[in-house]
Design an enzyme around this catalytic site. Structure first.
Site, PDB file in Angstrom:
ATOM      1  N   GLU A  39       0.875  -1.160   0.000  1.00  0.00           N
ATOM      2  CA  GLU A  39       0.000   0.000   0.000  1.00  0.00           C
ATOM      3  C   GLU A  39       0.916   1.216   0.000  1.00  0.00           C
ATOM      4  O   GLU A  39       1.799   1.319   0.850  1.00  0.00           O
ATOM      5  CB  GLU A  39      -0.877  -0.009   1.263  1.00  0.00           C
ATOM      6  CG  GLU A  39      -1.900   1.082   1.203  1.00  0.00           C
ATOM      7  CD  GLU A  39      -2.764   1.175   2.456  1.00  0.00           C
ATOM      8  OE1 GLU A  39      -2.766   0.254   3.289  1.00  0.00           O
ATOM      9  OE2 GLU A  39      -3.427   2.216   2.589  1.00  0.00           O
ATOM     10  N   ARG A 267       5.337 -13.106   9.524  1.00  0.00           N
ATOM     11  CA  ARG A 267       6.022 -11.868   9.199  1.00  0.00           C
ATOM     12  C   ARG A 267       7.362 -11.827   9.907  1.00  0.00           C
ATOM     13  O   ARG A 267       7.605 -12.549  10.856  1.00  0.00           O
ATOM     14  CB  ARG A 267       5.173 -10.652   9.556  1.00  0.00           C
ATOM     15  CG  ARG A 267       4.790 -10.528  11.001  1.00  0.00           C
ATOM     16  CD  ARG A 267       3.649  -9.541  11.198  1.00  0.00           C
ATOM     17  NE  ARG A 267       4.011  -8.174  10.867  1.00  0.00           N
ATOM     18  CZ  ARG A 267       3.376  -7.419   9.963  1.00  0.00           C
ATOM     19  NH1 ARG A 267       2.384  -7.896   9.280  1.00  0.00           N
ATOM     20  NH2 ARG A 267       3.748  -6.185   9.740  1.00  0.00           N
ATOM     21  N   LYS A 277       4.537   0.678  10.088  1.00  0.00           N
ATOM     22  CA  LYS A 277       4.599   1.963   9.385  1.00  0.00           C
ATOM     23  C   LYS A 277       4.229   3.098  10.322  1.00  0.00           C
ATOM     24  O   LYS A 277       4.812   4.166  10.267  1.00  0.00           O
ATOM     25  CB  LYS A 277       3.629   1.952   8.206  1.00  0.00           C
ATOM     26  CG  LYS A 277       4.201   1.298   6.970  1.00  0.00           C
ATOM     27  CD  LYS A 277       3.184   1.368   5.840  1.00  0.00           C
ATOM     28  CE  LYS A 277       3.494   0.345   4.768  1.00  0.00           C
ATOM     29  NZ  LYS A 277       2.296  -0.020   4.010  1.00  0.00           N
TER      30      LYS A 277
HETATM   31  P1  ATP Z   1       3.008  -2.559   8.376  1.00  0.00           P
HETATM   32  O1  ATP Z   1       2.047  -3.511   9.054  1.00  0.00           O
HETATM   33  O2  ATP Z   1       4.422  -2.789   8.701  1.00  0.00           O
HETATM   34  O3  ATP Z   1       2.622  -1.140   8.536  1.00  0.00           O
HETATM   35  P2  ATP Z   1       1.642  -3.320   6.002  1.00  0.00           P
HETATM   36  O4  ATP Z   1       1.434  -4.783   6.101  1.00  0.00           O
HETATM   37  O5  ATP Z   1       0.497  -2.474   6.290  1.00  0.00           O
HETATM   38  O6  ATP Z   1       2.931  -2.903   6.852  1.00  0.00           O
HETATM   39  P3  ATP Z   1       1.663  -3.330   3.146  1.00  0.00           P
HETATM   40  O7  ATP Z   1       2.079  -2.243   2.255  1.00  0.00           O
HETATM   41  O8  ATP Z   1       0.240  -3.711   3.194  1.00  0.00           O
HETATM   42  O9  ATP Z   1       2.195  -2.915   4.590  1.00  0.00           O
HETATM   43  O10 ATP Z   1       2.567  -4.606   2.914  1.00  0.00           O
HETATM   44  C1  ATP Z   1       2.857  -5.133   1.656  1.00  0.00           C
HETATM   45  C2  ATP Z   1       3.214  -6.582   1.802  1.00  0.00           C
HETATM   46  O11 ATP Z   1       4.334  -6.742   2.672  1.00  0.00           O
HETATM   47  C3  ATP Z   1       2.082  -7.366   2.413  1.00  0.00           C
HETATM   48  O12 ATP Z   1       1.891  -8.542   1.625  1.00  0.00           O
HETATM   49  C4  ATP Z   1       2.538  -7.703   3.788  1.00  0.00           C
HETATM   50  O13 ATP Z   1       2.015  -8.938   4.200  1.00  0.00           O
HETATM   51  C5  ATP Z   1       4.052  -7.729   3.640  1.00  0.00           C
HETATM   52  N1  ATP Z   1       4.693  -7.405   4.913  1.00  0.00           N
HETATM   53  C6  ATP Z   1       4.480  -6.320   5.679  1.00  0.00           C
HETATM   54  N2  ATP Z   1       5.213  -6.374   6.806  1.00  0.00           N
HETATM   55  C7  ATP Z   1       5.923  -7.530   6.751  1.00  0.00           C
HETATM   56  C8  ATP Z   1       6.853  -8.181   7.629  1.00  0.00           C
HETATM   57  N3  ATP Z   1       7.224  -7.643   8.787  1.00  0.00           N
HETATM   58  N4  ATP Z   1       7.380  -9.361   7.235  1.00  0.00           N
HETATM   59  C9  ATP Z   1       7.028  -9.914   6.058  1.00  0.00           C
HETATM   60  N5  ATP Z   1       6.156  -9.362   5.201  1.00  0.00           N
HETATM   61  C10 ATP Z   1       5.595  -8.189   5.535  1.00  0.00           C
HETATM   62 MG    MG Z   2      -1.203  -4.012   4.976  1.00  0.00          MG
END
Ligand code: ATP
Ligand code: MG
Length: 564
Positions: A39, A267, A277
């Site tokens: 995102e 994760r 984030k």
């Molecule tokens: P955050 O929770 O850290 O704010 P998010 O999951 O909201 O991040 P996205 O932009 O939706 O951020 O993430 C894009 C992809 O990266 C998703 O498929 C998510 O599952 C993966 N992702 C996010 N954080 C991690 C992590 N710590 N380890 C592995 N994959 C991750």
């Molecule tokens: Mg997300």
């Protein structure tokens, strides 16, 4: 054995097993198509790097394709700046989406059409309750939810209202579109989830065309299906959303003819690091760090500036593997990957971080000579470089002890050490200032002991220290970075993570470097002999005026530091 881009031997994991089984059974006719779906509402971090390496890596391994898809359904929080940074990060890590760059917003028309179709099938309805009323009726884990009073609205009325929602006739919050599934489901995600809401906001790609926006759960599965993704890899928190992912695709099977498989993995959690984030934004906004690419941050932009290489991060992703259970990875694992990469690939140079003047009494005043130091001790093909030597040199303060402790083999009064690539010297006298601090050490040298000559092995000395000729040494700025937090679990200690910020995580020093380091190009990495791995800062450094960041020490020194 097959090698990944990071040249690590491939260890099998449950995702590879699923794909192998699908290929054996002919499920996708051998096709492997994945996607990385960020995102664009912030900068990517090292956790995202794990997901990027996994999605692009798996596709590469099976001669498949990996899409980069921006999940841009939340216009208030999203920006082009993030889109650009994310593209840059993925490319830097060494991956290429080719022509497969997509945006969920590309599908807004189709998503809308499918929503009308769900209404027609009687599988979606317009709910006119307020957000609060919806929440109140949702029930709990132990109590079923209650049906909305609008749940049995006739199809025609639903269609009419939904079209008017789209036309902008209603204010935000007046209505939502909900999937009609089961308000008594033990899975809360299936209790008639909202799939569209009204938002009178400008979208960075679709402008003012839309005032209703689809929700993530509804958008994601349809986007996957439209792109004919085979394996939709996501993190474990989406496990409970999988029934909804499947429900939507099942309803639309006649339209989409593709039902990707959602597969969840754990994760990445990394010690001494925060990764959400929201927290990264807070650190940046409150100026607790120097911006998104602060070398202490776990953002990809940050670790890049710190001196991490794409290879070290891919190596890390492969080494930690993927699993179905949440766990913590010690930050040492990441640091060791960088040490391993740079030990092999970084040229050696000399810098003196804490200088102490050493005067060689019996060396002619105006003489200077060349010494030759290998650019890499295990790579003779990298050749040697010239390091000038003269009467007055700098050594590290730590390499001299007036009253040496047991086991100290470097320089001390009346003892000998080898000046690496040069001569054996013996300390004959020290100079002190009025406070009693040592300002210079005086030595004599043995002219028969120069490295690389027959006399080099004349006698053995235990200590071997690095040095720089004072008149040739160049001033450089070095930033000694350390971990941003003092607590290995800053996020989950039950206190505000900001209370465990390490006050000593950044120290700027002025040091000396050998002349050759003056030419360093931004982002070039070096091993400063005996001092660690350093990178010429991406932004602040330029040839002729180098600024270096310490990426990692040569060994893990954290345990020792935090005890002292
Ligand atoms: P955050 O929770 O850290 O704010 P998010 O999951 O909201 O991040 P996205 O932009 O939706 O951020 O993430 C894009 C992809 O990266 C998703 O498929 C998510 O599952 C993966 N992702 C996010 N954080 C991690 C992590 N710590 N380890 C592995 N994959 C991750
Ligand atoms: Mg997300």
């Amino acid at each position: 054995m097959k090698k990944t881009p990071a040249e690590e031997p491939v260890v099998s994991n449950f995702i590879r097993s699923i794909i192998n089984e699908d290929n054996r059974a002919g499920k996708w006719k051998g096709r492997v198509e994945t996607r990385f779906p960020p995102e664009p509402n912030g900068y990517l971090h090292i956790g995202h790097a794990k997901s990027i390496c996994l999605n692009f890596g798996i596709a590469e391994e099976y001669q498949g394709i990996c899409h980069l898809r921006f999940d841009d359904t939340n216009p208030e929080k999203e920006a082009q700046e993030y889109v650009d940074a994310i593209c840059d990060n993925v490319r830097w890590l060494g991956f290429d989406w080719g022509k497969h760059l997509y945006y969920s917003s590309d599908y807004f028309d189709q998503l809308y059409m499918f929503a009308e179709h769900l209404i027609t099938l009687g599988r979606a309805y317009v709910d006119s309750q307020s957000a609060e009323e919806i929440r109140e009726r949702r029930g709990t884990l132990t109590q079923p939810g209650q049906d909305s009073p609008y749940r049995e609205r006739p199809v025609a009325e639903n269609l009419d209202l939904f079209r008017r929602m789209k036309a902008g006739e209603f204010p935000e919050g007046a209505h939502v579109l909900r999937a009609k599934i089961d308000m008594a489901s033990p899975n809360l995600n299936l209790r008639d989830p909202v799939i569209y809401r009204i938002r009178h906001v400008h979208h960075q790609r679709t402008g003012n065309k839309w005032c209703i926006y689809p929700m993530y759960d509804y958008t994601h599965c349809i986007s996957d299906a439209l792109e004919k993704i085979t394996h939709s890899l996501c993190t474990l928190e989406f496990e409970d959303h999988r029934p909804l992912y499947d429900w939507v695709l099942d309803q639309l099977n006649n339209q989409l003819h593709c039902h990707p498989q959602q597969i969840e993995f754990a994760r990445l959690n990394l010690t001494y690091t925060v990764m959400s984030k929201r927290k990264l934004i807070e650190l940046v906004d409150q100026k607790l760090v120097d911006g998104w690419d602060d070398p202490r941050l776990s953002t990809i932009a940050g670790v890049r500036r710190r001196g991490y290489t794409p290879r070290s991060i891919r190596m890390f992703a492969e080494r930690i593997g993927v699993s179905k259970a949440d766990s913590w990875i010690d930050i040492n694992v990441l640091e060791d990957c960088l040490r391993e990469d740079l030990n092999e690939n970084a040229p050696r140079r000399i810098a003196i971080l804490k200088p102490l003047k050493l005067i060689i009494d019996n060396y002619p005043d105006d003489q200077e000579e060349d010494c030759h130091a290998p650019n890499h001790p295990q790579k003779p093909e990298w050749d040697k470089r010239t390091v000038p030597f003269s009467k007055i040199i700098y050594i590290e303060q730590d390499d001299f002890m007036e009253n040496p402790v047991k086991g100290f083999f470097r320089l001390a009064p009346d003892t000998e050490v080898r000046l690496r690539y040069a001569y054996i010297v013996k300390c004959v006298r020290i100079e002190k200032d009025a406070q009693g601090d040592i300002t210079a050490v005086h030595c004599t040298y043995d002219p028969d002991t120069k490295s690389g000559t027959d006399g080099a092995n004349k006698r053995k000395v235990k200590g071997n220290i690095h040095w720089l000729s004072a008149q040739h040494a160049q001033h450089i700025e070095i930033r000694l970075y350390d971990r941003l937090f003092t607590d290995p679990y800053p996020d989950i200690s039950g206190k505000d993570y900001k209370t465990s910020l390490n006050p000593d995580s950044k120290t700027t020093i002025h040091a000396y470097a050998e002349p050759k380091l003056y030419e360093a190009e931004p982002e070039q990495c070096f091993q400063f002999e005996r001092n660690g791995y350093f990178v010429a800062d991406k932004l602040a450094s330029q040839p002729g005026r180098p600024v270096f960041n310490r990426a990692v020490t040569l060994r893990d020194t954290w345990a020792k530091q935090s005890n002292s």
